[in-house]
Design an enzyme around this catalytic site. Structure first.
Site, PDB file in Angstrom:
ATOM      1  N   ASN A   9       0.867  -1.180   0.000  1.00 41.52           N
ATOM      2  CA  ASN A   9       0.000   0.000   0.000  1.00 41.52           C
ATOM      3  C   ASN A   9       0.904   1.230   0.000  1.00 41.52           C
ATOM      4  OD1 ASN A   9      -1.805   2.059   0.534  1.00 41.52           O
ATOM      5  ND2 ASN A   9      -2.205   1.437   2.652  1.00 41.52           N
ATOM      6  N   LYS A  11       0.014   4.227  -0.209  1.00 46.99           N
ATOM      7  CA  LYS A  11      -0.656   5.391   0.390  1.00 46.99           C
ATOM      8  C   LYS A  11      -0.490   6.613  -0.530  1.00 46.99           C
ATOM      9  CE  LYS A  11       0.376   3.432   4.867  1.00 46.99           C
ATOM     10  NZ  LYS A  11       0.218   3.574   6.289  1.00 46.99           N
ATOM     11  N   HIS A  93      -9.447   0.875   5.257  1.00 46.72           N
ATOM     12  CA  HIS A  93      -8.144   1.092   5.898  1.00 46.72           C
ATOM     13  C   HIS A  93      -8.359   2.031   7.081  1.00 46.72           C
ATOM     14  CE1 HIS A  93      -4.025   2.361   6.616  1.00 46.72           C
ATOM     15  NE2 HIS A  93      -3.641   1.318   5.895  1.00 46.72           N
ATOM     16  N   GLU A  95      -6.755   4.437   8.131  1.00 45.62           N
ATOM     17  CA  GLU A  95      -6.547   5.863   7.829  1.00 45.62           C
ATOM     18  C   GLU A  95      -7.798   6.447   7.174  1.00 45.62           C
ATOM     19  OE1 GLU A  95      -2.825   5.455   5.737  1.00 45.62           O
ATOM     20  OE2 GLU A  95      -1.810   4.991   7.623  1.00 45.62           O
ATOM     21  N   GLU A 163      -5.078  -5.237  10.751  1.00 48.11           N
ATOM     22  CA  GLU A 163      -4.089  -4.179  10.910  1.00 48.11           C
ATOM     23  C   GLU A 163      -4.346  -3.431  12.221  1.00 48.11           C
ATOM     24  OE1 GLU A 163      -2.273  -2.979   6.929  1.00 48.11           O
ATOM     25  OE2 GLU A 163      -4.020  -1.724   7.213  1.00 48.11           O
ATOM     26  N   GLY A 169       2.742   2.052  10.751  1.00 51.49           N
ATOM     27  CA  GLY A 169       3.707   3.144  10.602  1.00 51.49           C
ATOM     28  C   GLY A 169       4.450   3.510  11.875  1.00 51.49           C
ATOM     29  N   SER A 209       3.698  -2.313  10.259  1.00 51.16           N
ATOM     30  CA  SER A 209       5.149  -2.318  10.496  1.00 51.16           C
ATOM     31  C   SER A 209       5.843  -3.623  10.101  1.00 51.16           C
ATOM     32  CB  SER A 209       5.462  -1.956  11.951  1.00 51.16           C
ATOM     33  OG  SER A 209       5.052  -0.627  12.221  1.00 51.16           O
TER      34      SER A 209
HETATM   35  C1  PEP Z   1      -0.663   0.053   6.057  1.00 47.00           C
HETATM   36  O1  PEP Z   1      -0.778   1.240   5.849  1.00 47.00           O
HETATM   37  O2  PEP Z   1      -1.531  -0.713   5.639  1.00 47.00           O
HETATM   38  C2  PEP Z   1       0.505  -0.421   6.777  1.00 47.00           C
HETATM   39  C3  PEP Z   1       0.490  -1.651   7.210  1.00 47.00           C
HETATM   40  O3  PEP Z   1       1.523   0.476   6.960  1.00 47.00           O
HETATM   41  P1  PEP Z   1       2.994   0.153   7.544  1.00 47.00           P
HETATM   42  O4  PEP Z   1       3.468  -1.137   6.930  1.00 47.00           O
HETATM   43  O5  PEP Z   1       3.832   1.332   7.133  1.00 47.00           O
HETATM   44  O6  PEP Z   1       2.856   0.026   9.023  1.00 47.00           O
END
Ligand code: PEP
Length: 250
Positions: A9, A11, A93, A95, A163, A169, A209
């Protein structure tokens, strides 16, 4: 057997100059034994798909509107994503849930819009730190699964990404036991709602992460069928070892 999946992703990152990252992934994984998916910003879906050509990497969208067209300035529909070359769309997601105030009902309507176009929805669920610390993780997951996944799910049209919001992040990940507990729980809920055949066929991705240094141990956890990767999917030098770790877990 569920085919494993490594999904990236991007983003709101990436412009045309970053499309070269795909070349490196295609040359290191020309005949991948896992599904590789990149969800770039919508502006890059079509050029990325063109660049991939007959290559094995799939391209997806990061979000969509519940309608297929109309007076919704700035939004994009699942049909438009399909037209640009997307085969998958991430919906729900954290976000988007946070930034746009998306409810489970909104996410379910988006997933339906994705299915109406014959695409696969990657539906994200996950608890906040506050919810985990209050021991509410599984209750939150129950509500998100029940509210966000439409009826008629199949192993083809649905992927679920667990998630934890506090792991996205941040460089923090749950313990492997915690990941296993939630993934086993999601599997059981899917089997209960959709029957064991469908419930067992839906892929469950862990996200939050994931990096080259922790991917292998995460992929060893039961019911983890791959990962949804944010930051570490932007550079092929990070994403490629994660894909390799998934292939090595087969
Ligand atoms: C995500 O945005 O779906 C995600 C898992 O981000 P990150 O791997 O940067 O934590």
């Amino acid at each position: 057997m569920r085919k494993k999946m490594a999904a990236g992703n991007w983003k709101m990152n990436g412009t045309a100059g970053d499309l070269g990252e795909i070349d490196a992934l295609m040359s290191s994984h020309s005949d991948p034994s896992v599904d590789i998916l990149i969800c770039p910003p919508a502006t890059l879906i079509s050029p990325m798909k063109t660049r991939i050509g007959d290559g094995a990497i799939h391209v997806g969208g990061q979000d969509c509107h519940i309608e297929q067209s109309g007076a919704h300035t700035g939004d994009i529909s699942a049909g438009m994503l399909a037209d640009a070359g997307a085969s998958h769309v991430i919906v729900g997601h954290s976000e988007c849930r946070a930034d746009h105030g998306e409810s489970n009902d909104d996410v379910r309507a988006k997933a339906r819009a994705v299915w109406d176009q014959g695409l696969t929805a990657i539906i994200c669920v996950g608890e906040t730190l506050e919810q985990r610390e209050a021991s509410n993780t599984l209750d939150i997951i129950i509500g998100q699964l029940a509210g966000s996944i439409p009826d008629n799910a199949t192993g083809h049209n649905l992927v679920v990404a667990y998630e934890p919001v506090w792991a996205i992040g941040t460089g923090k990940i749950p313990t492997l036991d915690q990941i296993g507990e939630v993934h086993d729980f999601i599997r059981a809920r899917l089997e209960r709602r959709f029957g064991s055949g469908v419930g067992r066929s839906v892929r469950l991705l862990y996200g939050g992460s994931v990096k080259p240094s922790n991917a292998a141990e995460i992929f060893d956890v039961s019911n983890v069928d791959g990962a949804l990767v944010g930051g570490a999917s932007l550079k092929s030098s990070d994403f490629s070892p994660i894909i390799a770790a998934l292939e090595a877990s087969l």
